[in-house]
Write a protein that holds these residues in place. Structure first.
Motif, PDB file in Angstrom:
ATOM      1  N   ILE A   1      -0.258   6.999   1.428  1.00 40.93           N
ATOM      2  CA  ILE A   1       0.949   7.156   2.233  1.00 40.93           C
ATOM      3  C   ILE A   1       2.131   7.098   1.261  1.00 40.93           C
ATOM      4  O   ILE A   1       2.238   6.160   0.465  1.00 40.93           O
ATOM      5  CB  ILE A   1       1.056   6.024   3.275  1.00 40.93           C
TER       6      ILE A   1
ATOM      7  N   VAL B   1       5.507   6.136   0.554  1.00 39.32           N
ATOM      8  CA  VAL B   1       6.487   5.244   1.164  1.00 39.32           C
ATOM      9  C   VAL B   1       7.773   5.242   0.344  1.00 39.32           C
ATOM     10  O   VAL B   1       7.756   4.997  -0.867  1.00 39.32           O
ATOM     11  CB  VAL B   1       5.913   3.822   1.265  1.00 39.32           C
TER      12      VAL B   1
ATOM     13  N   PRO C   1       8.397   7.623  -4.624  1.00 40.15           N
ATOM     14  CA  PRO C   1       7.728   6.974  -3.489  1.00 40.15           C
ATOM     15  C   PRO C   1       6.673   5.970  -3.980  1.00 40.15           C
ATOM     16  O   PRO C   1       6.091   6.138  -5.049  1.00 40.15           O
ATOM     17  CB  PRO C   1       7.061   8.146  -2.769  1.00 40.15           C
ATOM     18  N   ILE C   2       6.472   4.933  -3.173  1.00 41.76           N
ATOM     19  CA  ILE C   2       5.386   3.989  -3.428  1.00 41.76           C
ATOM     20  C   ILE C   2       4.118   4.599  -2.841  1.00 41.76           C
ATOM     21  O   ILE C   2       4.101   5.002  -1.670  1.00 41.76           O
ATOM     22  CB  ILE C   2       5.681   2.631  -2.753  1.00 41.76           C
ATOM     23  N   GLN C   3       3.072   4.692  -3.653  1.00 46.48           N
ATOM     24  CA  GLN C   3       1.813   5.307  -3.190  1.00 46.48           C
ATOM     25  C   GLN C   3       0.962   4.216  -2.534  1.00 46.48           C
ATOM     26  O   GLN C   3       0.328   3.420  -3.226  1.00 46.48           O
ATOM     27  CB  GLN C   3       1.057   5.902  -4.380  1.00 46.48           C
ATOM     28  N   VAL C   4       0.961   4.193  -1.212  1.00 47.27           N
ATOM     29  CA  VAL C   4       0.297   3.123  -0.465  1.00 47.27           C
ATOM     30  C   VAL C   4      -1.070   3.599   0.033  1.00 47.27           C
ATOM     31  O   VAL C   4      -1.169   4.625   0.693  1.00 47.27           O
ATOM     32  CB  VAL C   4       1.177   2.666   0.717  1.00 47.27           C
ATOM     33  N   ALA C   5      -2.107   2.822  -0.293  1.00 54.20           N
ATOM     34  CA  ALA C   5      -3.453   3.150   0.186  1.00 54.20           C
ATOM     35  C   ALA C   5      -3.655   2.661   1.620  1.00 54.20           C
ATOM     36  O   ALA C   5      -4.241   3.354   2.447  1.00 54.20           O
ATOM     37  CB  ALA C   5      -4.510   2.525  -0.726  1.00 54.20           C
TER      38      ALA C   5
ATOM     39  N   VAL D   1       0.040  -4.856   1.732  1.00 52.32           N
ATOM     40  CA  VAL D   1       0.337  -3.474   1.363  1.00 52.32           C
ATOM     41  C   VAL D   1      -0.475  -3.214   0.102  1.00 52.32           C
ATOM     42  O   VAL D   1      -0.210  -3.803  -0.951  1.00 52.32           O
ATOM     43  CB  VAL D   1       1.837  -3.247   1.099  1.00 52.32           C
ATOM     44  N   LYS D   2      -1.495  -2.372   0.238  1.00 53.25           N
ATOM     45  CA  LYS D   2      -2.370  -2.071  -0.898  1.00 53.25           C
ATOM     46  C   LYS D   2      -1.963  -0.733  -1.504  1.00 53.25           C
ATOM     47  O   LYS D   2      -1.750   0.243  -0.780  1.00 53.25           O
ATOM     48  CB  LYS D   2      -3.831  -2.031  -0.449  1.00 53.25           C
TER      49      LYS D   2
ATOM     50  N   ALA E   1      -2.335   2.661  -3.919  1.00 53.05           N
ATOM     51  CA  ALA E   1      -3.397   3.600  -4.295  1.00 53.05           C
ATOM     52  C   ALA E   1      -3.859   3.326  -5.728  1.00 53.05           C
ATOM     53  O   ALA E   1      -5.055   3.415  -6.028  1.00 53.05           O
ATOM     54  CB  ALA E   1      -2.890   5.038  -4.150  1.00 53.05           C
TER      55      ALA E   1
ATOM     56  N   SER F   1       9.374  -5.610  -2.196  1.00 52.50           N
ATOM     57  CA  SER F   1       9.599  -4.245  -2.694  1.00 52.50           C
ATOM     58  C   SER F   1       9.571  -4.213  -4.216  1.00 52.50           C
ATOM     59  O   SER F   1       8.970  -3.312  -4.816  1.00 52.50           O
ATOM     60  CB  SER F   1      10.959  -3.724  -2.223  1.00 52.50           C
TER      61      SER F   1
ATOM     62  N   LEU G   1       5.979  -4.535  -5.401  1.00 52.95           N
ATOM     63  CA  LEU G   1       5.229  -3.315  -5.069  1.00 52.95           C
ATOM     64  C   LEU G   1       5.540  -2.228  -6.096  1.00 52.95           C
ATOM     65  O   LEU G   1       4.639  -1.553  -6.608  1.00 52.95           O
ATOM     66  CB  LEU G   1       5.606  -2.817  -3.673  1.00 52.95           C
ATOM     67  N   ARG G   2       6.818  -2.080  -6.410  1.00 54.92           N
ATOM     68  CA  ARG G   2       7.205  -1.028  -7.366  1.00 54.92           C
ATOM     69  C   ARG G   2       6.733  -1.336  -8.784  1.00 54.92           C
ATOM     70  O   ARG G   2       6.644  -0.441  -9.619  1.00 54.92           O
ATOM     71  CB  ARG G   2       8.717  -0.810  -7.345  1.00 54.92           C
TER      72      ARG G   2
END
Lengths: 351, 351
Positions: A32, A34, B31-35, B84-85, B87, B120, B123-124
């Motif tokens: 996804i 995000v 974008p953050i690539q979220v699995a 939030v996992k 990819a 955030s 995550l980044r």
């Protein structure tokens, strides 16, 4: 005592959830994309307490005893929402997910039996998602009672969930999973009802005005938005649409438990907002005939004013066995896909 | 120092309270690539109430009056976490973010003045993030008291936050923002203290054993993990590391308000776990000298057992003005970058 021990053993013997720590991503699913993720509070006001006695407490393990004066200024009435914004949303509007009574926004996350929930489904369909907790629920926090909320809160028992959510009849409930007898064809994962119990949130019955005010503030901030809303939340969404029709693009009312009375509410103000009413199975059970009559009265008034009101009656479509917790049932993604199709037909997706 | 000014200027270029409904993504950020994304509850047990009187309530607006029997079976003691996992995570372990007292996991989301928060940021940086609410806080839910929790909960006043979080002196507090006088150089956005008040969560002082048990269950499920933990949460994280050292890869203790007593806890069991202690400014204020002595005693015992304990004392590094709420202060991302550098030096990132 004997009863509790038996249950503890049953729970220990049969893990109710998969061994993995979270629901797996759909096999082969692309990441996804995000753009941003975060959470915030809004609404409410400063309220002040005075005249209550001073106490002494220890707030940190090993820390000192502190004098605690509970009088002072607090924020009361706010609500909470968490957003996941996509880099390239396909939907024309943010998608808000509003929970029902006795639950928080977590009802839209993983299902009690460990599958991915509707938040994930709709993110993958291209919606920015906003998952909220109403005033006095979950991360919205709750204020002292009875000073700021009349009465004491309600706590839903597992048995009450069993009955109200139409998992089974009264004589089918048992704390021991092996002895539970759900309705025939039941799609809610009744072996995992404990995980629904884990996400149960106390609630008050006297807070509707504050909850409504916070939802109205939420829509002013985030709308125009599409609202997917469950159970008790539907009444707030319908009223919010009446209060600020320019802020609501569509409502998907999943198992509405109530609605504004057309004799008192200006339902016609919401005539421009399409509404999809989604209903599960076993609707002759418990309080549901009365709840649905209230909602149908609203639907008829909305339609009479020129509003579009569509009904997704799952049993009438040949989809049997859905409980009140449709987003948790074993066909949750199948129902979500029907909702997604309706949103597409209403012109709410790009392209 | 040169570095710090550059970062401060970069932050100042963006308005601190954007008019938009949420913090904007960093300009030009990919974008953050979220699995996958989701939330779940764990821990706790079935507890039963009996002998309480039956009441009548109306749970849905316009709905019928219902007989409410509050006796029955409830889940008590569970906690909540949201994941939030990514990819392609760069970090070797999941990153858990544990909140402090009187707050929930929202403290890691947007800051009170509307900037993106540490969830955030990390995550980044390539961490899978797990943001949790301890038992009886936020979405973890809370059970009836005094039946299931002794005593009544505490509610933090805005003035108590002002004092305990080291925003200013007693005579500097005022409800009127124009009359507030924070400590010189204060980095917490005191004009937005109401937004901190909105996320304040009631808490009990008698629930440490249940909170610890749920955190221990959480680590069994998700660990081994890196834990970034704030204030009251630090005591639970240190104890969790002692209880299950194989489940904790590192701890970043931000403004710890307490720690296990080395005379009673087996601190040496955590010797393999590196710990970074992060401290802000104004540490001579309020209860902080006593809190820090408790934490320093733990640190010395951990070091004496062969454990690595590093200290990030911000004023000693020339970074002045940080409050207790470092993740909300105007240099929050600058401090996060120092933490990220420490995690990298500890070998906790890939490549």
């Amino acid at each position: 005592m004997k009863r509790r021990r038996a249950i503890t053993l049953a729970l220990a013997a049969a893990p109710l959830r998969p061994a993995s720590a979270q629901a797996p991503a759909p096999a082969g699913a692309a990441p996804i994309q995000v753009a941003s993720i975060g959470g915030l509070h809004f609404g409410g006001e400063v309220r002040t307490l005075s005249g209550l006695p001073v106490r002494e407490v220890q707030t940190a393990a090993g820390g000192p005893i502190r004098r605690l004066d509970v009088n002072g200024d607090f924020l009361v009435g706010q609500m909470y929402a968490q957003y996941v914004k996509l880099a390239n949303p396909r939907a024309r509007h943010p998608l808000m997910l509003w929970h029902g009574g006795g639950l928080s926004g977590t009802c839209w996350e993983d299902t009690p039996d460990g599958r991915t929930g509707w938040q994930s489904f709709f993110l993958r369909q291209g919606h920015d998602t906003w998952v909220s907790d109403a005033f006095e629920r979950g991360r919205a926090s709750w204020p002292r009672f009875p000073e700021f909320i009349q009465e004491e809160p309600l706590f839903r028992t597992l048995r009450e969930a069993w009955l109200t959510f139409r998992f089974g009849a009264e004589d089918g409930w048992a704390l021991d999973p092996a002895r539970r007898r759900p309705f025939p064809g039941q799609r809610f994962p009744v072996d995992a009802i404990e995980n629904l119990g884990r996400q149960a949130i106390p609630r008050w019955t006297t807070t509707n005005p504050q909850i409504q005010a916070a939802y109205d503030a939420y829509l002013q901030r985030v709308g125009p938005a599409v609202i997917i809303v469950h159970s008790q939340g539907c009444n707030f969404a319908f009223q919010a649409a009446i209060n600020a029709p320019d802020r609501v693009a569509a409502i998907v009312a999943v198992e509405a438990s109530g609605a504004p009375d057309p004799a008192r509410a200006e339902v016609a103000r919401a005539r421009g907002i399409p509404i999809l009413y989604v209903w599960g199975d076993y609707m002759d059970q418990g309080p549901w005939p009365a709840f649905r009559r209230t909602v149908d009265r609203f639907m008829e008034a909305h339609r009479a004013a020129g509003g579009r009101g569509d009904v997704l009656d799952l049993p009438a479509r040949g989809i049997r066995g859905n409980s009140h917790m449709i987003m948790h049932d074993d066909n949750s993604d199948e129902v979500a896909a029907l909702i997604q199709a309706w949103l597409g037909e209403r012109g709410l997706m790009r392209g």
